[in-house]
Design an enzyme around this catalytic site. Structure first.
Site, PDB file in Angstrom:
ATOM      1  CB  CYS A 172      15.002 -74.679 -64.215  1.00 44.72           C
ATOM      2  SG  CYS A 172      14.275 -76.016 -63.657  1.00 44.72           S
ATOM      3  NE  ARG A 175      18.055 -69.818 -62.131  1.00 40.99           N
ATOM      4  CZ  ARG A 175      17.169 -69.149 -61.526  1.00 40.99           C
ATOM      5  NH1 ARG A 175      17.519 -68.330 -60.645  1.00 40.99           N
ATOM      6  NH2 ARG A 175      15.646 -69.359 -61.259  1.00 40.99           N
ATOM      7  CD1 TRP A 182      17.581 -78.696 -58.340  1.00 39.12           C
ATOM      8  CD2 TRP A 182      15.155 -78.484 -58.320  1.00 39.12           C
ATOM      9  NE1 TRP A 182      17.158 -79.146 -57.117  1.00 39.12           N
ATOM     10  CE2 TRP A 182      15.719 -78.964 -57.011  1.00 39.12           C
ATOM     11  CE3 TRP A 182      13.946 -78.580 -58.386  1.00 39.12           C
ATOM     12  CZ2 TRP A 182      15.040 -78.972 -55.871  1.00 39.12           C
ATOM     13  CZ3 TRP A 182      13.176 -78.336 -57.240  1.00 39.12           C
ATOM     14  CH2 TRP A 182      13.629 -78.837 -56.021  1.00 39.12           C
ATOM     15  CG  ASN A 193      12.997 -71.026 -63.814  1.00 38.41           C
ATOM     16  OD1 ASN A 193      13.227 -70.000 -63.323  1.00 38.41           O
ATOM     17  ND2 ASN A 193      12.737 -72.003 -62.715  1.00 38.41           N
ATOM     18  N   GLY A 194       9.968 -73.100 -63.793  1.00 41.60           N
ATOM     19  CA  GLY A 194       8.932 -73.075 -63.152  1.00 41.60           C
ATOM     20  C   GLY A 194       7.882 -74.243 -63.137  1.00 41.60           C
ATOM     21  CD  GLU A 202      23.737 -71.134 -42.217  1.00 40.48           C
ATOM     22  OE1 GLU A 202      22.587 -71.411 -42.226  1.00 40.48           O
ATOM     23  OE2 GLU A 202      24.419 -70.870 -43.075  1.00 40.48           O
ATOM     24  CE  LYS A 254      25.841 -73.288 -45.712  1.00 40.20           C
ATOM     25  NZ  LYS A 254      24.762 -72.262 -45.402  1.00 40.20           N
ATOM     26  CD  GLU A 262      22.907 -75.705 -47.276  1.00 43.03           C
ATOM     27  OE1 GLU A 262      22.230 -75.023 -48.246  1.00 43.03           O
ATOM     28  OE2 GLU A 262      23.998 -75.150 -46.761  1.00 43.03           O
ATOM     29  CG  HIS A 306      13.276 -81.486 -23.338  1.00 40.50           C
ATOM     30  ND1 HIS A 306      12.614 -82.157 -22.206  1.00 40.50           N
ATOM     31  CD2 HIS A 306      13.914 -80.277 -22.861  1.00 40.50           C
ATOM     32  CE1 HIS A 306      12.976 -81.273 -21.146  1.00 40.50           C
ATOM     33  NE2 HIS A 306      13.542 -80.235 -21.543  1.00 40.50           N
ATOM     34  CE  LYS A 344      24.168 -68.466 -54.116  1.00 44.00           C
ATOM     35  NZ  LYS A 344      24.247 -68.959 -52.746  1.00 44.00           N
TER      36      LYS A 344
END
Ligand code: G6P
Length: 603
Positions: A2, A27, A74, A100-101, A476, A480, A483, A499, A598
């Site tokens: 948010c 955000r 969000w 926000n929270g 990573e 990427k 995402e 395994h 983000k």
């Protein structure tokens, strides 16, 4: 999670709010709204979806005013619907609030307020706050907000306006970020600096427990007990142009290409602000254990540092996911060093880990990109990555800048512990200074990488394999890809493939192998053989010519050779470009992938 914007002053509030929200869209972006004080009273406009929908609705409604608040959401409590979008209003529709929270005791408060006759219109936790402000309002908005937030348990950054106070914006924070800026005839508020970069360069970062009143040309701040505080303003050296795409198709593409400069600036910052000074308050000679704590991509940077530091420092070095670290109750003390790594400096799990580490007596260093952010303020010492503003939700340039800063910090710690001589330190730094040039060379390979993307963007699964320091880079690379392209991708330590993931390999399974002469090349060749024997498709990134690798690989990308410390700077940009082009070809929203944000300021 948010984003909030607030404005009071002579400009058209709706324009400042919408431009701020657009810059904060990273955000959260499932719904958005504004409340503007117009001559006819408070007007609320909210829309589901991206800010563009809201912009259109505000234009159509033709509302304008000089005081307003805005929000991009969000969702945490309640679906992304128009009713659940912020701002929320009280029963009289004279007070509007954005948040926000997460308010943890919202259920109890809602029951209590409903019994007192308040009408709720949404399923959000936020709405209790605006009814609490209404409940406590007796002509003084600051006082009403103070009393309201005193009842709330959880995290919040809020902005509140009241139709009776056309030049007043009230804000409060606990756990979620808020910055304020003041110019002679106006005042601005936002969750994050980028929203306000077109208007201001000096910002006041509100602290936990503070309540603030913004009026044109004025910012007043009070602490939790209601005592006035002198606001402190800091200069933020970011250029608003860096928030534009500068000819690239996406911010992510631009940011991938900005890496040589981001790394060079980060390495240079050690020279301009000597770390000896920054770290001088710490006692590092007696350290017995190092924890590197972070989330997401920053956690992968922490893992890289674990591989680089352990042989250097001859100490146990452990990379930990912040949200796990918090609940593991590790034995910490003065002889523990905790390094918290965070681009935003606001990720709540990392921030709480910092607080816990401090309470347990550990020494804490923050490695942070955003100047003045919560982790930067709360850690005992802070080292800034100088990547500049990163807009793409998927981290790219901040990741390699973090690795540059951590590589340097590792050398510095080894020196401080007497394990590295002056000449060795100089030589290692010299070597590290090659990183920007190496990244440039890899970026020139983009056409070939794009060719790979064209061949493979329709495949539904990918496996990424690496060993040693290439293992976190494989993680990573897979992160990427998943995402931004929504393709299922898994990173694995190459030696662990047998395994489990080996069961997934068949003739339509692309396996991206990170091969380096520096990290167990023969073992990795054996892993490639295992893939080949099951007809998997081998896409190999290699920094050394090897006939066996050449023969095994279905597709081979030759990277410039380097040392072990420099491997992240050759492999990472290639993996980022591959993910980027796959996503671009798939037509996904590269800069704002679905469901992500983000900065994650909820637990
Ligand atoms: C979010 C972002 C990631 C980032 C992570 C940690 O999940 O989408 O890109 O790596 O948060 O963020 P931080 O600001 O602490 O590095």
């Amino acid at each position: 999670m948010c984003g909030i914007v607030g404005y009071v002053g002579p400009q058209k509030a709706e324009e400042v709010l919408l431009s701020g929200l657009t810059r904060l869209e990273y955000r959260g972006y499932d719904s958005a709204g504004v409340a503007i004080l117009t001559p006819g009273g408070l007007r609320l406009i909210r829309r589901v979806g991206k800010i563009a929908n809201l912009v259109e609705a505000v234009r159509e409604a033709g509302i304008t005013g000089n005081l307003g608040i805005g929000h991009t959401r969000w969702a945490t409590h309640g679906l992304p619907t128009e009713d659940n979008a912020h701002p929320h209003c009280d029963c009289t529709e004279r007070i509007a609030l954005v948040h926000n929270g997460i308010i943890e005791n919202h259920r109890e408060l809602r029951e209590e307020l409903a019994l007192r006759g308040h009408r709720f219109r949404s399923q959000t936790d936020t709405e209790v706050l605006v009814h609490l402000v209404e409940e406590h309002y007796q002509g003084d908005l600051v006082e009403a907000v103070r009393q309201a937030v005193a009842r709330a348990v959880g995290a919040y950054a809020i902005a509140v306006i009241h139709a009776d106070h056309p030049t007043v914006l009230v804000a409060a924070r606990q756990g979620s970020p808020l910055v304020a800026a003041v110019l002679p005839q106006e005042a601005f508020l936002a969750s994050d600096v980028p929203a306000l970069l077109p208007y201001a360069r000096r910002f006041c970062f509100l602290e936990d427990g503070e309540v603030a009143q913004l009026r044109p040309g004025e910012l007043r701040v009070w602490d939790r007990q209601g005592r006035p505080k002198q606001p402190v303003f800091r200069e933020v050296p970011w250029d608003p142009l860096s928030a534009e795409k500068a000819g690239f198709r996406h911010f992510m593409e631009k940011e991938i290409h900005e890496q040589p400069r981001a790394i060079a600036d980060t390495l240079r910052s050690e020279l301009s602000t000597p770390w000896e000074e920054g770290l001088s308050g710490l006692d590092l000679s007696e350290i017995e254990h190092v924890y590197l704590v972070a989330c997401g991509t920053s956690y992968h940077a922490a893992m890289v540092a674990e591989y680089l530091w352990e042989p250097l420092l001859r100490l146990p070095v452990t990379a930990e996911i912040a949200s796990e670290f918090r609940y593991k109750t590790p034995a910490l003390g003065r002889r523990t060093l905790v390094v918290a790594i965070s681009q935003s400096g606001e990720t709540i799990d990392t921030l709480v880990a910092v607080r816990q580490a401090k309470e347990s007596g550990a020494q804490v260093i923050g490695v942070v990109n955003v100047v003045g952010s919560a982790i930067a303020r709360e850690a005992h010492a802070v080292l800034y990555t100088r990547a500049g503003l990163e807009i793409g939700v998927a981290a790219t340039k901040t990741f390699t800048a973090q690795i540059a800063a951590l590589a340097l910090l590792g050398l510095w710690l080894a020196r401080a512990r007497g394990l590295l001589g002056e000449a060795e330190l100089r030589a290692a730094k010299e070597e590290l200074s090659r990183a920007p040039r190496l990244v440039e060379e890899v970026l020139k390979l983009e056409p070939k990488i794009e060719g790979w993307a064209q061949k493979f963007y329709t495949y539904p699964n990918f496996l990424y394999l690496g060993r040693g320091v290439l293992y976190p880079l494989a993680l990573e690379g897979a992160l990427k890809l998943k995402e931004i392209s929504y393709i299922h991708a898994e990173g694995y330590a190459a030696g662990e493939m047998k395994h489990g993931p080996i069961a997934l390999i068949h003739e339509a399974m692309p396996v991206v192998v990170l091969y380096s002469a520096q990290e167990l090349p023969h073992k990795v060749i054996a892993n490639m053989q295992e893939v080949r024997a099951r007809r998997g498709i081998l896409l190999v990134l290699a920094d050394a010519q090897d006939p066996e690798v050449q023969e095994l690989a279905d597709h081979l990308l030759l990277l410039p050779p380097s040392s072990r410390m420099l491997l992240p700077f050759t492999f990472t940009p290639a993996l980022q470009l591959f993910a980027y082009h796959v996503a671009r070809l798939k037509g996904t929203d590269v800069d704002q992938p679905r469901n992500l944000a983000k900065t994650v300021t909820v637990e």
